[in-house]
Design a protein around this motif. Structure first.
Motif, PDB file in Angstrom:
ATOM      1  N   GLN A 168     -19.542 -19.127  -1.971  1.00 40.15           N
ATOM      2  CA  GLN A 168     -19.327 -18.154  -3.045  1.00 40.15           C
ATOM      3  C   GLN A 168     -20.664 -17.552  -3.454  1.00 40.15           C
ATOM      4  N   ILE A 169     -20.737 -16.229  -3.470  1.00 38.87           N
ATOM      5  CA  ILE A 169     -21.966 -15.529  -3.860  1.00 38.87           C
ATOM      6  C   ILE A 169     -21.998 -15.370  -5.374  1.00 38.87           C
ATOM      7  N   ILE A 170     -23.044 -15.879  -5.995  1.00 38.45           N
ATOM      8  CA  ILE A 170     -23.230 -15.730  -7.440  1.00 38.45           C
ATOM      9  C   ILE A 170     -24.149 -14.546  -7.722  1.00 38.45           C
ATOM     10  N   GLU A 171     -25.197 -14.422  -6.927  1.00 38.66           N
ATOM     11  CA  GLU A 171     -26.147 -13.310  -7.067  1.00 38.66           C
ATOM     12  C   GLU A 171     -26.629 -12.924  -5.664  1.00 38.66           C
ATOM     13  N   GLN A 172     -26.617 -11.624  -5.379  1.00 39.78           N
ATOM     14  CA  GLN A 172     -26.965 -11.152  -4.049  1.00 39.78           C
ATOM     15  C   GLN A 172     -28.476 -11.217  -3.795  1.00 39.78           C
ATOM     16  N   GLY A 173     -28.811 -11.325  -2.502  1.00 39.77           N
ATOM     17  CA  GLY A 173     -30.211 -11.263  -2.122  1.00 39.77           C
ATOM     18  C   GLY A 173     -30.498 -12.003  -0.834  1.00 39.77           C
ATOM     19  N   GLU A 174     -31.717 -11.873  -0.375  1.00 40.41           N
ATOM     20  CA  GLU A 174     -32.180 -12.588   0.827  1.00 40.41           C
ATOM     21  C   GLU A 174     -33.630 -12.993   0.610  1.00 40.41           C
ATOM     22  N   ASP A 198     -41.675 -29.159  -7.677  1.00 41.33           N
ATOM     23  CA  ASP A 198     -42.311 -27.839  -7.654  1.00 41.33           C
ATOM     24  C   ASP A 198     -41.364 -26.882  -6.941  1.00 41.33           C
ATOM     25  N   THR A 199     -40.843 -25.895  -7.660  1.00 41.67           N
ATOM     26  CA  THR A 199     -39.890 -24.946  -7.072  1.00 41.67           C
ATOM     27  C   THR A 199     -40.497 -23.578  -6.805  1.00 41.67           C
ATOM     28  N   LYS A 200     -41.759 -23.389  -7.081  1.00 46.83           N
ATOM     29  CA  LYS A 200     -42.358 -22.059  -7.017  1.00 46.83           C
ATOM     30  C   LYS A 200     -42.271 -21.474  -5.605  1.00 46.83           C
ATOM     31  N   GLY A 201     -41.539 -20.376  -5.478  1.00 48.71           N
ATOM     32  CA  GLY A 201     -41.391 -19.709  -4.200  1.00 48.71           C
ATOM     33  C   GLY A 201     -40.507 -20.432  -3.213  1.00 48.71           C
ATOM     34  N   LYS A 202     -39.773 -21.440  -3.674  1.00 51.70           N
ATOM     35  CA  LYS A 202     -38.967 -22.269  -2.778  1.00 51.70           C
ATOM     36  C   LYS A 202     -37.472 -22.059  -3.022  1.00 51.70           C
ATOM     37  N   ILE A 203     -36.689 -22.456  -2.048  1.00 49.17           N
ATOM     38  CA  ILE A 203     -35.233 -22.415  -2.183  1.00 49.17           C
ATOM     39  C   ILE A 203     -34.789 -23.785  -2.693  1.00 49.17           C
ATOM     40  N   LEU A 204     -34.190 -23.789  -3.859  1.00 49.11           N
ATOM     41  CA  LEU A 204     -33.813 -25.029  -4.547  1.00 49.11           C
ATOM     42  C   LEU A 204     -32.339 -25.326  -4.308  1.00 49.11           C
ATOM     43  N   PHE A 205     -32.036 -26.546  -3.824  1.00 49.51           N
ATOM     44  CA  PHE A 205     -30.639 -26.968  -3.715  1.00 49.51           C
ATOM     45  C   PHE A 205     -30.387 -28.151  -4.645  1.00 49.51           C
ATOM     46  N   LYS A 224     -34.030 -25.254 -16.569  1.00 53.59           N
ATOM     47  CA  LYS A 224     -34.241 -23.858 -16.968  1.00 53.59           C
ATOM     48  C   LYS A 224     -35.435 -23.737 -17.904  1.00 53.59           C
ATOM     49  N   LEU A 225     -35.475 -24.574 -18.942  1.00 49.32           N
ATOM     50  CA  LEU A 225     -36.558 -24.491 -19.923  1.00 49.32           C
ATOM     51  C   LEU A 225     -37.908 -24.877 -19.320  1.00 49.32           C
ATOM     52  N   ALA A 226     -37.866 -25.669 -18.252  1.00 47.50           N
ATOM     53  CA  ALA A 226     -39.109 -26.034 -17.558  1.00 47.50           C
ATOM     54  C   ALA A 226     -39.546 -24.960 -16.569  1.00 47.50           C
ATOM     55  N   GLY A 227     -38.768 -23.888 -16.457  1.00 48.53           N
ATOM     56  CA  GLY A 227     -39.134 -22.771 -15.596  1.00 48.53           C
ATOM     57  C   GLY A 227     -38.802 -22.973 -14.130  1.00 48.53           C
ATOM     58  N   LYS A 228     -38.028 -24.003 -13.816  1.00 48.28           N
ATOM     59  CA  LYS A 228     -37.778 -24.320 -12.413  1.00 48.28           C
ATOM     60  C   LYS A 228     -36.854 -23.312 -11.728  1.00 48.28           C
ATOM     61  N   PHE A 229     -35.896 -22.744 -12.453  1.00 46.16           N
ATOM     62  CA  PHE A 229     -35.019 -21.737 -11.862  1.00 46.16           C
ATOM     63  C   PHE A 229     -35.744 -20.388 -11.743  1.00 46.16           C
ATOM     64  N   GLU A 230     -36.536 -20.069 -12.731  1.00 41.61           N
ATOM     65  CA  GLU A 230     -37.303 -18.825 -12.704  1.00 41.61           C
ATOM     66  C   GLU A 230     -38.322 -18.842 -11.560  1.00 41.61           C
ATOM     67  N   ASP A 231     -38.917 -20.004 -11.325  1.00 39.83           N
ATOM     68  CA  ASP A 231     -39.918 -20.132 -10.262  1.00 39.83           C
ATOM     69  C   ASP A 231     -39.308 -20.064  -8.872  1.00 39.83           C
ATOM     70  N   ALA A 232     -38.073 -20.524  -8.738  1.00 38.15           N
ATOM     71  CA  ALA A 232     -37.450 -20.638  -7.414  1.00 38.15           C
ATOM     72  C   ALA A 232     -37.214 -19.268  -6.791  1.00 38.15           C
ATOM     73  N   ALA A 233     -37.255 -19.230  -5.459  1.00 37.91           N
ATOM     74  CA  ALA A 233     -36.966 -17.985  -4.736  1.00 37.91           C
ATOM     75  C   ALA A 233     -35.463 -17.764  -4.621  1.00 37.91           C
ATOM     76  N   LYS A 266     -32.432 -12.729 -11.217  1.00 34.43           N
ATOM     77  CA  LYS A 266     -32.282 -11.714 -10.180  1.00 34.43           C
ATOM     78  C   LYS A 266     -32.808 -12.270  -8.866  1.00 34.43           C
ATOM     79  N   LYS A 267     -32.071 -13.223  -8.320  1.00 36.14           N
ATOM     80  CA  LYS A 267     -32.447 -13.843  -7.049  1.00 36.14           C
ATOM     81  C   LYS A 267     -31.184 -14.391  -6.399  1.00 36.14           C
ATOM     82  N   PRO A 268     -31.172 -14.577  -5.081  1.00 40.39           N
ATOM     83  CA  PRO A 268     -29.952 -15.027  -4.423  1.00 40.39           C
ATOM     84  C   PRO A 268     -29.508 -16.419  -4.870  1.00 40.39           C
ATOM     85  N   ILE A 269     -28.223 -16.510  -5.206  1.00 40.29           N
ATOM     86  CA  ILE A 269     -27.611 -17.780  -5.601  1.00 40.29           C
ATOM     87  C   ILE A 269     -26.259 -17.875  -4.910  1.00 40.29           C
TER      88      ILE A 269
END
Length: 308
Positions: A168-174, A198-205, A224-233, A266-269
């Motif tokens: 299921q696509i939550i947010e589009q992207g590649e 460390d999620t910076k620039g990484k794909i988080l599962f 979220k508050l730790a910035g881990k989702f914002e940091d993730a690619a 605004k990133k693929p999910i």
């Protein structure tokens, strides 16, 4: 990132219990499966120890892992089961030893803390995959779950497509980046420690088991508050087994608990991956380079092992 060497028939692998003690009969079946692949198996000294909910003391459990990394003819380390306890002994592992002697390390669930710690401290690719007692040793284990071990013998990419499960696509992207993650509870518990994910620039599962939506909500909010989702690619929402409301009459749904903290990113999910406490279970190399495309409904993972 460092890739461990691929396994060959005749290689020796060590079995460890870094968290809770395994079910003995199921572990024996799991070991028999490894032997059917042509591997020789050595069992760690503390595997069958029982110290409350732990498989021996922290020093014993860490000692088994350190000993196998230090033994040249042991080519891989496979966890018997999860449970609880890896965070207690993460600071007792010899990360310089691990870095100097890279080899396969395989498990999931509570083992997530060790995947994260080893990744942060050494750069070694490890494997989030089914374990011997809690998965392979069960009578109803799926053949697809067993097949996950084949990626340890042959360096080849892993493709998770919409044909395996409906994604299921939550947010589009590649995006492309290293794959990092695992059990949500353990990722949240790493925050504020020297092993913080460390999620910076990484794909988080992320995945979890038997956590009610309010608990999922709490841990998702913490990340979220730790910035881990914002940091993730990009973000992969995997299996959340038995995570429906049981005790609370008034509850958000599991989907609401998962998706509300991700709102506005605004990133693929994508969600729906058979990674986690599920059957069948798809194993993935943690730290390997990955490409995630919602347009193709696919995640491509590079091989986690190399041929010497």
């Amino acid at each position: 990132m460092m890739k461990p060497s691929a396994l060959k028939k005749g290689d020796i692998v060590g079995v460890v219990s870094p968290a809770s003690p395994p079910k003995e009969q199921q572990l024996k079946k799991g070991i028999a499966y490894l032997e059917s692949l042509g591997l020789q198996v050595q069992v760690g000294k503390s595997v069958y120890e029982k110290n409350g909910y732990l498989a021996g003391t922290d020093e014993q459990r860490a000692g088994d892992i350190n000993a196998f990394f230090a033994t040249p003819n042991v080519k891989g380390i496979i966890c018997a089961c999860g449970g609880y306890g890896t965070a207690r002994m993460a600071d007792l592992l010899d990360y310089e030893l691990i870095k100097d002697n890279p080899k396969i390390f395989w498990g999931y669930s509570d083992i997530t803390f060790l995947h994260t710690a080893i990744s942060q401290k050494t750069g070694l690719i490890t494997f989030h995959g089914p374990m011997l007692s809690s998965d392979i040793g069960k009578d109803d284990v799926k053949e697809q779950t067993k097949q996950s071990f084949q990626q340890l013998f042959t360096p080849q990419p892993t493709y998770y497509t919409d044909q395996i499960t409906s994604l299921q696509i939550i947010e589009q992207g590649e995006v492309s980046g290293q794959l990092i993650g695992g059990n949500l509870t353990l990722l949240a518990s790493s925050l504020g420690t020297e092993f913080e994910v460390d999620t910076k620039g990484k794909i988080l599962f992320i995945e979890d088991i038997e956590e009610e939506p309010y608990s999922i909500d709490r841990m998702m909010t913490q990340l979220k508050l730790a910035g881990k989702f914002e940091d993730a690619a990009g973000i992969m929402l995997c299996d959340f087994h038995k995570c429906e409301p049981l005790k609370k009459e008034n509850s958000l749904s599991l989907e609401e608990a998962l998706l509300q903290p991700l709102k506005g990113l605004k990133k693929p999910i994508m969600k729906g991956f058979l990674i986690g406490h599920c059957s069948p279970q798809i194993a993935v190399p943690v730290g390997a380079y990955a490409t995630m495309s919602t347009y193709e409904r696919m995640v491509e993972l590079e091989a986690g092992v190399k041929v010497d």
